[in-house]
Enzyme design. Structure first.
Site, PDB file in Angstrom:
ATOM      1  N   VAL A 242      15.698  55.562   0.273  1.00 21.15           N
ATOM      2  CA  VAL A 242      14.547  56.138  -0.435  1.00 21.15           C
ATOM      3  C   VAL A 242      14.359  55.524  -1.823  1.00 21.15           C
ATOM      4  CG1 VAL A 242      14.775  58.307   0.817  1.00 21.15           C
ATOM      5  CG2 VAL A 242      15.928  58.047  -1.383  1.00 21.15           C
ATOM      6  N   GLU A 243      13.184  55.791  -2.406  1.00 20.84           N
ATOM      7  CA  GLU A 243      12.801  55.331  -3.751  1.00 20.84           C
ATOM      8  C   GLU A 243      12.956  53.818  -3.916  1.00 20.84           C
ATOM      9  OE1 GLU A 243      14.138  57.480  -7.137  1.00 20.84           O
ATOM     10  OE2 GLU A 243      13.794  59.433  -6.232  1.00 20.84           O
ATOM     11  N   GLY A 244      12.513  53.091  -2.908  1.00 25.78           N
ATOM     12  CA  GLY A 244      12.653  51.638  -2.918  1.00 25.78           C
ATOM     13  C   GLY A 244      13.897  51.259  -2.148  1.00 25.78           C
TER      14      GLY A 244
END
Length: 815
Positions: free
Chosen positions: A497-499
């Site tokens: 997640v988040e990149g």
């Protein structure tokens, strides 16, 4: 002989000027003086002076340099450097640069690093950690959350709302806590050591979400309405960015809105019809207000501008007809609230845009600026907290658990992974602290946040695997006494997640870092595409001149420090850390040199050579992690008892850096790697991995009650209470060490070496021999109960493991 000495003097002067990065004029004058000395000694003649003047004068006469050197170079530069898209430009310009820019520049200022303020908690923040955070940790039974309820208990949800856990970033004037980034990090670290669901639930609203976006970009009306409600827990927020077709490539989201007139709450208003299909949205199933990112179109020109307005962010109450929420994803048995949200032509007023209609199309800039802050806190803190707790728990378990008549922590095979856990726990806490220091100083460190997101989640996953290996069946069998298994299952979520980590390493860290951190590249790019050609040429001339000097300096610095092992470079201390600073000086110069050569040989193609940029990013990343480690050692008072942790963390990172540098040279474009290896590694690789002796020292700290061990686990939840298996085991660890001399006393009295088990029986034998006090007998009996609890695993009635609910799984229809 005289001629040779003069040549050496000339090389020395030019090299010294380049190493010290003095101005072009000063370098020219110094070189001219050496030339004059050569003339007086009849060593050089007119031809040498002509060559010198032909080289020196064009660069020193600005008008000549601009027209005959910089102008042609600018034309070539424009030809090989593709113009950036608006999305790329906004991503690169978002945020700020900080200490990473010093590392990229090839000559770190260590005084500057150590002068950054030490991260500290206020009395109010410490009280929150000692009070509400401690209390909610006691309330959570991880087995109940993950296996029985599939959610946090309602009383925990209410406690989080009532005590402002969702309002740590919200300003006090709106009823929030307004805590520092460092305080948020410490809260999340403590929660993460108890439950990933708990940490995720608290972390997301305080990261990229409606609260963060509202405070920076919201209208006064939006702020006054939503922020107090968010602070009181009357609203549960989520932010919907990711789509099935657009994960890491968030800029390509297919979700859209169309500006139009429509009816809302009985009135005709100018608004937009929104259509979206989002996935992986944390808190979406329970959210009352949905932050939504979409591409806004204005085909009828109702706003009087372009038809394609671009990415826009809006706040959508989830009770509006047509908004779909409630369903949940099932991410690797980690039961935080995560799920999809959809909407088809949902009409809302333009006033729902965060910041109002004037912010239509400004969503991408908003997102990348806020993401650089949130990404630097939440996942790195959760990762650091999980590993800190795992380090202390693994140390205790390794001292309690015995095999071959020894605590397993004394076995060298166990010491190796233990050292990795302990050394990484120290480093990760240091990196989280330094990063939040930057944020609290007002920085929006987009490059640093990418570094810590990737490297701390990556190290967390590897450390949890090591901890699982050490615990064996204790880690594999889930149940109330297993404090590792669910974290092991959940680790890939943080990676994704988040990149996603692959993207973050391959593109983001160096893709942003090369342009933002380099002292000249961004200025060159901006001047190359400046619409004012005269201004562009002037700025390009200044930038390219500085860039040439910068590149020459880094070549000289790399060559000299390669020959000398950087032993003559500056270091702020002369103790055992001196060589670390010097090695970083060397690698920093290498990074700067190789970056220029990679950009020079590949140009705009560098962003497509992801493995090259990934390895360059590794150099920058490891330099930052080592900086954070040395900064922590400084802030903690340079305590020599912590040196094994410092040394292990630094040596491991420098060794990883060297591996990436070696791979980079092996694959450098145009076959330059073989030549560059002679400059960078003239005598071979310089750094060794942490030694077995160092591994032993770190493992010993983890298994010994001491101040260093306390600092390693500082701030985590180790209270001995009903549902805290780590806290219960920690008490057993203390009891075990106290019981060992009592056990030895019984063995001596009995005249034989008894097995170190059944300590209650040993207590009875000691009582029978009349050599133990009542308190010693009670200690042995208590220790045996704790020992069995620590080494045993949970078992269940078969019915308790049967799935109780069989809900249908919704399948997506084929296109």
């Amino acid at each position: 002989m005289t001629t040779l000495l003069w040549i050496i003097a000339l090389i020395f002067v030019i090299g010294t000027m380049s190493y010290l990065r003095v101005s072009l004029v000063t370098t020219t004058v110094a070189t001219a003086i050496v030339m004059a000395v050569g003339s007086t000694m009849d060593i050089i003649g007119n031809i040498a002076w002509i060559v010198f003047l032909v080289v020196a004068l064009p660069f020193n006469i600005k008008s000549f340099r601009q027209n005959f050197i910089s102008r042609p170079l600018l034309k070539v530069y424009r030809g090989i450097m593709p113009e950036m898209s608006t999305t790329e430009k906004e991503a690169i310009e978002a945020g700020t640069t900080w200490w990473e820019a010093d590392l990229f520049a090839g000559n770190p200022n260590w005084k500057k690093l150590h002068n950054y303020p030490q991260a500290r908690l206020t009395a109010e923040e410490q009280a929150f950690l000692d009070g509400p955070v401690e209390e909610v940790c006691k309330m959570v039974n991880q087995h109940q959350v993950s296996h029985e309820l599939g959610d946090l208990p309602q009383e925990v949800w209410q406690y989080l709302k009532d005590h402002g856990f969702f309002a740590m970033i919200i300003k006090k004037k709106y009823g929030g806590l307004e805590y520092s980034a460092y305080a948020q990090s410490r809260v999340l670290q403590k929660l993460a050591g108890v439950s990933s669901e708990l940490a995720s639930t608290v972390g997301v609203p305080n990261s990229l979400g409606p609260g963060e976006l509202l405070q920076h970009y919201g209208t006064p009306e939006q702020q006054d309405h939503y922020l107090p409600r968010l602070a009181k827990g009357l609203e549960v927020p989520c932010f919907a960015l990711t789509s099935p077709e657009a994960g890491s490539d968030a800029g390509s989201i297919p979700d859209f809105g169309v500006v139009c007139k429509g009816e809302f709450q009985g009135e005709e208003v100018l608004g937009m019809k929104l259509t979206w299909n989002k996935r992986y949205i944390t808190l979406a199933p329970v959210a009352t207000v949905l932050g939504l990112a979409f591409k806004l179109r204005d085909p009828e020109g109702l706003l009087g501008g372009e038809e394609e307005l671009g990415i826009t962010c809006a706040l959508i109450p989830t009770d509006i007809p047509g908004v779909e929420t409630g369903r949940r994803h099932f991410p690797l048995n980690c039961m935080f609230q995560n799920g999809p949200t959809r909407g088809n032509e949902v009409f809302v007023p333009l006033s729902f845009i965060i910041g109002g209609p004037k912010m239509a199309g400004q969503g991408w800039r908003m997102l990348v600026e806020c993401l650089s802050v949130g990404r630097g806190i939440t996942l790195p803190s959760n990762s650091a907290g999980g590993v800190k707790t795992a380090a202390i728990a693994t140390g205790a378990y390794s001292r309690i658990r015995r095999q071959f008549k020894l605590p397993i922590g004394k076995l060298e095979g166990i010491e190796e992974p233990m050292a990795r856990i302990g050394g990484n726990a120290y480093l990760m806490d240091a990196a989280a602290s330094l990063t939040t220091t930057a944020i609290d100083l007002g920085e929006k460190p987009s490059v640093i946040s990418a570094i810590v997101k990737f490297h701390l989640t990556d190290r967390m996953q590897k450390c949890i695997i090591d901890a699982m290996d050490i615990h064996g069946g204790k880690g594999v069998c889930l149940g109330p006494n297993n404090y590792l298994g669910r974290g092991y299952q959940a680790a890939p979520i943080a990676i994704t997640v988040e990149g996603a980590n692959i993207l973050t390493r391959s593109m983001i860290i160096y893709g942003q870092g090369a342009i933002r951190c380099h002292p000249y590249v961004l200025a060159e790019m901006e001047s190359a595409f400046d619409t004012d050609s005269a201004r562009g040429l002037t700025n390009f001339d200044d930038a390219i001149l500085g860039h040439i000097g910068f590149a020459v300096s880094n070549f000289v610095r790399s060559f000299w420090m390669g020959l000398t092992g950087a032993r003559f470079s500056n270091a702020p201390y002369s103790d055992k850390t001196k060589r670390y600073y010097q090695q970083m000086n060397r690698f920093s110069a290498n990074l700067a040199l190789l970056s220029d050569l990679a950009m020079g040989t590949l140009g705009g193609n560098l962003k497509r050579k992801e493995r090259i940029s990934a390895r360059l990013g590794d150099l920058l990343s490891q330099l930052y992690l080592v900086s954070a480690t040395l900064k922590r050692y400084q802030d903690d008072g340079r305590l020599t008892e912590d040196l094994p942790l410092v040394q292990w963390a630094v040596e491991d990172s420098l060794y990883k850096l060297q591996d990436s540098l070696d791979d980079l040279l092996n694959n450098f474009p145009m076959g330059l790697g073989h030549v560059l290896r002679l400059v960078i590694f003239p005598f071979g690789r310089a750094v060794k991995r942490p030694s077995d002796v160092l591994d032993h020292k770190v493992a010993k700290i983890m298994q010994t009650p001491c101040a260093s061990r306390d600092r390693l686990g500082k701030g985590q939840f180790f209270t001995n209470c009903e549902h805290n298996a780590v806290g219960i085991q920690e008490q057993t660890f203390i009891d075990m060490l106290a019981a060992e001399p009592i056990y030895d006393k019984v063995c001596k009295a009995a005249g034989k070496r008894l097995p170190f088990m059944y300590l209650d029986r040993i207590a009875a034998q000691g009582k029978e021999l009349g050599i133990l006090s009542d308190s010693e007998i009670a200690l042995l009996e208590r220790t045996e109960i704790g020992r069995l609890k620590s080494i045993n695993v949970d078992d269940f009635d078969p019915e308790a493991l049967r799935a109780n609910v069989k809900a249908p799984v919704k399948q997506e229809k084929a296109a």
